[in-house]
Design an enzyme around this catalytic site. Structure first.
Site, PDB file in Angstrom:
ATOM      1  CE  LYS A   1      -3.824  -2.440   2.107  1.00 36.05           C
ATOM      2  NZ  LYS A   1      -4.529  -2.871   3.319  1.00 36.05           N
TER       3      LYS A   1
ATOM      4  CD  GLN B   1      -3.423  -4.465   6.465  1.00 37.25           C
ATOM      5  OE1 GLN B   1      -3.281  -3.461   5.772  1.00 37.25           O
ATOM      6  NE2 GLN B   1      -4.089  -5.531   6.057  1.00 37.25           N
TER       7      GLN B   1
ATOM      8  CG  ASP C   1      -9.707   0.064   5.013  1.00 38.41           C
ATOM      9  OD1 ASP C   1      -9.487  -0.159   3.811  1.00 38.41           O
ATOM     10  OD2 ASP C   1      -8.979  -0.319   5.943  1.00 38.41           O
TER      11      ASP C   1
END
Ligand code: NDP
Length: 279
Positions: free
Chosen positions: A54, A98, A121
């Site tokens: 990422k 994460q 997200d």
């Protein structure tokens, strides 16, 4: 005729190239560079790999990124304090924690702590609620990537029978919601579904997000169906999906590969959401 392959790697590259142009134009016009903070707790090797991918992708398109690697020994309060700082940091437009978090952390509490405007997200309950009610919001990255892949083949989903296998909050449920918004008739399957193969055989569009290597066989697939394989599993040194690629490609009309399918699209959509957060 074997299935046509939906090349996620290529599609993701096109999206990243477009974003790079957009970011350049934003910065040239005197606007702030989009910024993403990635928070990684513990030392899960898969998570470490995802985080570095990422960050690399951010650097390539011109997104400022910060990595916050924290030991699994920190308390939940300390983690919340890090998120709080990032919530207030004007350089940071998107925050990604994460998942999965190590044992002992309450993921929902942690996600709830991210400011919804920075929740790139799309996991915060406010953003999930907006998605459910058809309001503009951050669409979770993997489901957004799945929809882009469907759009790339020009399929009109109206009236199509879509079957989603998997009902997680991050993939299965939002994919089903997005397909519904596009007027597909949607069935969601899970580990308690009776006769899964028969359900799958009904699908014009089959999205599989389970995490069970090569679960979906050729005789589960309607001839000509569009099959999107979200699953990622390691079998020995090989990365495989939830769909038995070699046999299903003889039946399906369109099929996504693993690797090189949904994975790169997920990252491209994270970058897209981060740029949107900065605007
Ligand atoms: P979860 O483990 O959270 O959810 C898995 C879902 O599959 C559950 O709903 C479960 O049902 C269902 N399931 C499990 N076994 C079966 C079975 N035998 N038959 C039917 N349904 C079953 O996983 P995620 O949604 O987070 O991820 C799914 C897969 O996608 C994983 O391989 C993951 O690595 C991959 N993934 C890939 C991404 C990408 O970028 N390509 C991004 C995110 C995930 P129940 O609810 O009943 O337990």
């Amino acid at each position: 005729m074997p299935a046509r392959i939906i090349d996620g790697k290529l599609l993701a590259k096109q999206i990243r190239d477009d974003l790079a142009q957009k970011i350049k134009a934003m910065v040239n016009a005197g606007n702030q560079q989009p910024g993403l903070a990635v928070v990684l707790v513990g030392d899960n090797p898969a998570s470490q790999l995802y985080v570095s991918m990422k960050q690399k992708a951010c650097a390539e398109v011109g997104i400022y990124s910060e990595e916050h690697r924290l030991p699994a020994s920190i308390s939940q309060e300390e983690l919340l304090a890090v998120i709080e700082r990032l919530n207030k940091d004007p350089k940071i437009h998107g925050i990604l924690v994460q998942l999965p978090l190590p044992e002992g952390f309450d993921e929902q509490v942690v996600i709830n702590h991210i400011k919804p405007e920075k929740d790139v997200d799309g996991f915060h309950p406010i953003n999930i609620g907006k998605l459910q009610t058809g309001q503009k919001t951050f669409v979770p990255c993997t489901p957004a990537g799945v929809m882009k892949m469907l759009d790339s083949i020009g399929i009109d989903l109206t009236g199509k029978k879509a079957v989603v296998v998997g009902r997680s909050n991050i993939v299965g449920k939002p994919v089903a919601q997005l397909l519904l918004q596009r007027n597909a008739t949607v069935t969601i399957c899970h580990s308690k579904t009776n006769n899964l193969a028969e359900e799958c055989r009904q699908a014009d569009v089959l999205v599989v997000a389970v995490g069970h290597p090569e679960l979906v066989k050729a005789d589960w697939v309607k001839p000509g169906a569009v099959v999107i394989d979200v699953g990622i599993s390691k079998v020995g040194s090989k990365t495989v999906g939830d769909v038995a690629f070699d046999e299903v490609k003889e039946v399906a009309g369109w099929l996504t590969p693993v690797p090189g399918g949904v994975g790169p699209m997920t990252i491209a959509m994270l970058l897209t959401n981060t740029v949107a957060a900065a605007n």
